[in-house]
Design an enzyme around this catalytic site. Structure first.
Site, PDB file in Angstrom:
ATOM      1  N   HIS A  16       0.089  11.578 -10.081  1.00  0.00           N
ATOM      2  CA  HIS A  16       0.741  11.329 -11.576  1.00  0.00           C
ATOM      3  C   HIS A  16       2.288  11.349 -10.703  1.00  0.00           C
ATOM      4  CE1 HIS A  16      -1.997  11.601 -14.898  1.00  0.00           C
ATOM      5  NE2 HIS A  16      -2.114  11.161 -14.183  1.00  0.00           N
ATOM      6  N   GLU A  18       4.832  12.281 -11.506  1.00  0.00           N
ATOM      7  CA  GLU A  18       5.300  13.046 -11.482  1.00  0.00           C
ATOM      8  C   GLU A  18       5.271  14.419 -10.778  1.00  0.00           C
ATOM      9  OE1 GLU A  18       4.610  11.914 -15.558  1.00  0.00           O
ATOM     10  OE2 GLU A  18       3.354  12.226 -14.096  1.00  0.00           O
ATOM     11  N   CYS A  48       1.795  13.488 -18.892  1.00  0.00           N
ATOM     12  CA  CYS A  48       0.570  13.972 -19.436  1.00  0.00           C
ATOM     13  C   CYS A  48       0.564  15.390 -19.564  1.00  0.00           C
ATOM     14  CB  CYS A  48      -0.501  13.471 -18.606  1.00  0.00           C
ATOM     15  SG  CYS A  48      -0.744  14.590 -17.340  1.00  0.00           S
ATOM     16  N   CYS A  51       0.925  17.678 -16.250  1.00  0.00           N
ATOM     17  CA  CYS A  51       2.204  17.106 -15.699  1.00  0.00           C
ATOM     18  C   CYS A  51       3.426  18.225 -16.376  1.00  0.00           C
ATOM     19  CB  CYS A  51       2.831  15.616 -15.704  1.00  0.00           C
ATOM     20  SG  CYS A  51       1.452  14.403 -14.289  1.00  0.00           S
TER      21      CYS A  51
END
Length: 192
Positions: A16, A18, A48, A51
């Site tokens: 992801h 992040e 999420c 993250c």
């Protein structure tokens, strides 16, 4: 003071955005944990739970970093792990906000890779969406059950929002937030 902008940090599709940002930040930076730094993220979706955990770990190793996250939507907001992850992230000192119209337009103008001359054709972000997502974020922060259900089966289908308020929502959410959201709900809540 640097005002560096990182774009397209999500080119690695196995992680992801992040986590990609944190890894890129650490690898490119001679950043010392004793240096103060303020970071602002503009993201399509809220982080999420995994993250959120990675961001908290990064911030615990870099205590002088402050982070503000503007999101346009809540990622799988009915999932309890994601709700808890956002709560933990906020409790750790991160500011998480739903993008208002001005942040959305700023994000579009500065970070979206659109063809030349098409900057005015950005997808419209109805004010009601802002209110509904902000209301749901309040529910998440206050550990209330979800009040917002979003239905959309296909990318080109209309997005349907339904609001289901319980007694706990009326008791815990500031009245002005509820009232302005309900007033906006008087109009149609279906968009492309």
């Amino acid at each position: 003071m640097s005002h560096r902008i990182w774009r397209n940090t999500s080119t690695n599709t196995t992680k992801h955005v992040e986590v990609n940002f944190i890894e890129k930040f650490i690898s490119e930076s001679t950043f010392s944990p004793s240096v103060s730094c303020a970071i602002t993220w503009f993201m399509s979706w809220s982080p999420c739970w995994e993250c959120c955990k990675a961001v908290r770990e990064f911030l615990s190793q870099h205590p002088r970093v402050t982070l503000v996250i503007y999101v346009s939507r809540l990622f799988h907001h009915m999932d309890q792990q994601n709700r808890q992850g956002l709560r933990d992230l906020i409790l750790s000192g991160v500011t998480v906000q739903i993008m208002g119209i001005s942040e959305y337009e700023h994000c579009w103008r500065n970070f979206v890779d659109y063809p030349p001359g098409e900057e005015a054709t950005y997808p419209r972000y109805p004010p009601l969406w802002v209110r509904l997502y902000a209301l749901e974020l309040h529910c998440i922060i206050l550990s209330l059950p979800p009040c917002l259900k979003i239905s959309r089966r296909h990318q080109r289908q209309k997005t349907l929002f339904s609001l289901s308020l319980k007694k706990c929502h009326y008791q815990m959410i500031p009245p002005h937030i509820l009232l302005t959201t309900i007033e906006l709900m008087q109009s149609s809540v279906t968009w492309q």
